[in-house]
Design a protein around this motif. Sequence first.
Motif, PDB file in Angstrom:
ATOM      1  N   ILE A   1      -7.768   3.119  -5.532  1.00 37.39           N
ATOM      2  CA  ILE A   1      -7.523   3.521  -4.007  1.00 37.39           C
ATOM      3  C   ILE A   1      -6.603   4.312  -3.602  1.00 37.39           C
ATOM      4  O   ILE A   1      -6.224   5.087  -3.264  1.00 37.39           O
ATOM      5  N   THR A   2      -5.167   3.459  -3.811  1.00 40.87           N
ATOM      6  CA  THR A   2      -4.007   3.912  -3.696  1.00 40.87           C
ATOM      7  C   THR A   2      -3.315   5.412  -4.035  1.00 40.87           C
ATOM      8  O   THR A   2      -3.311   6.233  -3.447  1.00 40.87           O
ATOM      9  N   TRP A   3      -4.152   5.478  -5.700  1.00 35.07           N
ATOM     10  CA  TRP A   3      -4.005   6.722  -6.326  1.00 35.07           C
ATOM     11  C   TRP A   3      -4.865   7.988  -6.187  1.00 35.07           C
ATOM     12  O   TRP A   3      -4.722   8.815  -5.938  1.00 35.07           O
TER      13      TRP A   3
ATOM     14  N   TRP B   1       0.968  -1.061   0.185  1.00 40.78           N
ATOM     15  CA  TRP B   1      -0.266   0.184  -0.083  1.00 40.78           C
ATOM     16  C   TRP B   1       0.681   1.423  -0.440  1.00 40.78           C
ATOM     17  O   TRP B   1       0.535   2.016  -0.835  1.00 40.78           O
TER      18      TRP B   1
ATOM     19  N   LEU C   1       3.050   6.376  -7.099  1.00 35.05           N
ATOM     20  CA  LEU C   1       1.744   7.063  -7.758  1.00 35.05           C
ATOM     21  C   LEU C   1       1.980   8.271  -7.559  1.00 35.05           C
ATOM     22  O   LEU C   1       2.328   9.332  -8.433  1.00 35.05           O
ATOM     23  N   ARG C   2       2.419   9.040  -6.375  1.00 30.41           N
ATOM     24  CA  ARG C   2       3.156  10.413  -6.338  1.00 30.41           C
ATOM     25  C   ARG C   2       3.778  10.618  -6.917  1.00 30.41           C
ATOM     26  O   ARG C   2       4.214  12.409  -7.338  1.00 30.41           O
TER      27      ARG C   2
ATOM     28  N   LEU D   1       3.069   1.619  -3.201  1.00 31.97           N
ATOM     29  CA  LEU D   1       2.208   2.205  -4.102  1.00 31.97           C
ATOM     30  C   LEU D   1       1.722   3.726  -4.592  1.00 31.97           C
ATOM     31  O   LEU D   1       2.183   4.455  -5.139  1.00 31.97           O
ATOM     32  N   ILE D   2       1.655   3.851  -2.779  1.00 32.94           N
ATOM     33  CA  ILE D   2       1.001   5.794  -3.294  1.00 32.94           C
ATOM     34  C   ILE D   2       2.306   5.805  -3.565  1.00 32.94           C
ATOM     35  O   ILE D   2       2.694   7.092  -3.698  1.00 32.94           O
ATOM     36  N   ALA D   3       3.759   5.965  -2.646  1.00 31.32           N
ATOM     37  CA  ALA D   3       5.175   6.073  -2.737  1.00 31.32           C
ATOM     38  C   ALA D   3       5.465   6.443  -4.891  1.00 31.32           C
ATOM     39  O   ALA D   3       5.796   7.495  -5.411  1.00 31.32           O
TER      40      ALA D   3
ATOM     41  N   HIS E   1      -5.515   7.725  -2.845  1.00 35.90           N
ATOM     42  CA  HIS E   1      -4.377   8.302  -1.749  1.00 35.90           C
ATOM     43  C   HIS E   1      -3.706   9.915  -1.621  1.00 35.90           C
ATOM     44  O   HIS E   1      -3.759  10.223  -1.004  1.00 35.90           O
ATOM     45  N   ALA E   2      -3.246   8.725  -3.087  1.00 31.83           N
ATOM     46  CA  ALA E   2      -1.989   9.717  -3.487  1.00 31.83           C
ATOM     47  C   ALA E   2      -2.510  11.627  -3.468  1.00 31.83           C
ATOM     48  O   ALA E   2      -1.591  11.943  -3.621  1.00 31.83           O
TER      49      ALA E   2
ATOM     50  N   TRP F   1       5.275   5.320 -12.904  1.00 32.33           N
ATOM     51  CA  TRP F   1       4.053   3.684 -13.411  1.00 32.33           C
ATOM     52  C   TRP F   1       4.476   2.929 -13.639  1.00 32.33           C
ATOM     53  O   TRP F   1       3.833   1.999 -13.765  1.00 32.33           O
TER      54      TRP F   1
END
Lengths: 499, 497
Positions: free
Chosen positions: B180-182, A408, A415-416, A411-413, B184-185, A420
């Motif tokens: 969902i993570t997108w 989780w 995506l930020r 993925l967030i890191a 959140h980001a 890709w």
Amino acid sequence: MDRPLNWAVLSVVLPLFGAVAAFLARARAGQRIGLLISLAVVLCSCGLALQLLEYGADRYGIGGWSAPLGIGLVADGLSAVMLFMTAVVGALTGLHATRYFAPRLSHDSAQAASQAHRRRYFWPLWLFMWAALNALYLSADLFNLYVTLELLGLSAVPLVALAGGPSLAAAMRYLLVSMLGSLAWLFGVALLYSAHGVLDLDRLSGILAPGPAVWAAIALMTGGMLLKTAVFPLHFWLPPAHASAPAPVSALLSAVVVKATFYLVVRLWAQVFPAALSFAAGQLLGYLGAAAILWGSVQALRQDRIKLLLAYSTVAQLGYLFLVFSLAMAPEAAADAWRAAVLFAVAHAFGKAALFLASGNLLLALGHDRIDGLHGVSARLPITMFAFGLAGVNLMGLPPSGSFIAKWWMLIAALRGGRWELVLVLVLGSLLAAAYVLRVLGPALMGPARGPRIAVPALMEWTALALALLSVLAGITVSTSLRLLEVGNPFSPAPGVPQ
Amino acid sequence: MTVTFWLPVAILLSSFVPGVVIFLLPEEQSGARTALNLIGAVIKVVLVIGMIWGITEGRIYEARIPLLPDIDLVLHASRLPVLFISLSAVLWLLTTIYAVGYLEGSPHRSRFFGFFSLCVSATTGVAMAGNLLSFLVFYEILTLVTWPLVIHRGTEEAHQAGRVYLAYTLTGGALLMVGITWLHALVGPVDFVERGALAGIGPDYHGQLKVIFALLIAGLGVKAALVPLHGWLPHAMVAPAPVSALLHAVAVVKAGAFGIVRVMYDVFGIEFATTLGVHRPLALVASITIIYGSIQALAQDDLKRRLAFSTVSQISYIILGVATLGRLATIGGVVHLVHQALMKITLFFCAGILLETLGIHRVSEMNGVGRRMPLTMIAFSLAALGMIGLPPMAGFISKWYLGLGGLDAGDPWVLAVLLVSTILNAAYFLPILHAAWFRPANSPWPEARRGEFETRLYLLLPPLITALLFILAGLFAAAPVSPTAWCHVIADAEYGQ
């Protein structure tokens, strides 16, 4: 500061003395000593964790000498987490080993003799390795770390060779790889020492100045550790070594030993080297990690033995740990990325240990670990297969396991940062893991059991299940473990370790 | 820690704890297993009734457990979740009774009932999840604990179905996780909020939000069996009948549909979704699914396969209602969560009875079965007529509101879709009824066992009860305690009235 007990020093000294005592004692007494020491080290690691939560990070001088002269031990949240992970995996694997190496009914006297041999030497070697691991987590200077690395290699190799037969070749190769890795580290240390004149990690991080010598040192030390951690494409030695060792040893190697060298890379990259690192270096490690995930998973899909499948799965899972390096190069994502890596390492340690112990149970029950001969085995070993499934959930990165939370964050890191390609690898890695876990689970749940029935001691089944549950619980209890990890956080720009 | 914290937790545990204990029970102890199951199920129903009462009193139930530094694991029960929870609680009780009779004497029952209880727990979690992360956690657990139920028979065919099931649902789960993570980001943690949590987001992000919406819907659409992501559902019907019943009515398929309801109303919000213009494509996909599923159902001779394609079609009624603007369409869509469940579970119960008692797999083997099993076939016929939309059955109410909603929103083509679908429904259900009641039997039926009326009571009672329920839900749709009335209040809240 008033500290009642020096848990950190005890956690190194106790297994060391235990190893000597177990070596001198008879097999039966050796095992008792081993179990006693295991319990003591678990208590030490809990004691250390509680102490850190209460008092903050700390530095100990052994024999009253402090740096730069003495052997300094530093305990911060990261060390405590690694110590705790090792203690839990070690204690449960040790319990499993008491049955795995127990004398079996066998008409072959040579077989009985080699079983007695394994039983005799497992404990001294493992306790010695444990002492080396704990010393590695706590050492605060580069040369001591070299010593612990060598001790670790010297105890891990004979443990692989305990299986005898084909494992000898794998152990030999492991020995060479291990020595080569340590040697590269030593060269790097020499370069750093000649450039800056200090070995202590904190002092070094304060004065590190980028330059050719430092870059060469970083390359050598990181390269050596990548080799020892079996990062693609330096993973060639791992599958044979981990797959041919006795099951409890495989569990220890795949769960803990490779994490120790990973820990060193994190320690250096997060705490010591940042001043001299370039973005591209992180990218390189990240892409090696991504390649490891894909290559290891695809290889795991192609194996026809469970232990080889698990070994390649380790290659793949180690890839995630290095994929993080590329994410951590972005300053705003660094803290999340390192956290994810540590949590992933811990969850994988519990999960992979559970899987290898389960594979040992299957080996004992079936006499082989071929995937095509698993039909209906879950009817015979429901607890073992349940443990396999739970730990498999962790490999797939599905909730509520620890690696779900880690992925989780990753993925967030990713995506930020708009990465890709890494998002794609993270998703594919999970799906491939699901595919190779199901290759084992599917047939095991199919149809009635075949073949003769060999009882597996309950303790062997329950230790595997306990570890599997821990890997799943690691995700639910993550807020607690984060509090520990934040103590003297090496991932913040200014390390909070008192001088 | 108060009742508002513990009640949602207790509802979750009322199926989880029996599940875990059942795993530990030896296979032979079927008495203890059944007792545990029924006690858990009854406790759940009682707790849910308590919760419904509390909510009508204006209480909000919420349990927050810290999970990550910035996100809690949230169980939140307001009107919409409770609709789904009460459905799953009642149907779990009935399905458990049915499964006890259905699986009598077959192997691996501890494993079966253990995972069955976990499946219901995960569904309850999906229903009560208060933010996207909590939803994802329970949604993925649901995927995993259902797999052993799908492959329960242990045959090669069952395993093939299990592989297809996991390939679809795990990929869907991965898409959902990326979505969902997108999110959140982009905007940080997102709680489910009536009328949507994202409404205030500026136009800079609208492009990304559209992609995120597509990812979320694709991830959820796998379980909700939106065409072309429906491929796993017809395979999964190899599972034992109680599993199919639960799968099609309560657990997996409904979790996907419920997720879409959540994303549309409580994440994006209906007004914001309209601003983005994402509701039109969703309505289009739902309409295609409705028609396609019905056409496929026409061609199936295998009874359970025909019912499976009928589910594909019927679930999209919910999604069509959600994607059509306006209160009336919302009521029609959301209430169909309940109505479809009651009718479809009746059909699967009856299909299971026919298979178990008379060995009937195919529609072509059903000639004259009405005389041999009148009660079963009455329940089946009522459910089928309800599916077609005949008043006073509950299915009529759903279609009525959907149709009115379509007209209200200025989308008369919704009415056309409903009309075509109704004709197709009639075309694949009426021949079954005709064969069962008016054709002579192919060969004499085996006699009922002594002391039994057409089949075991365990099997016969549940479909009769569910049949009664959907007739009552249709007849008394205007009564204040009916699901329809409950949905009126939900729709009012979502439209801020």
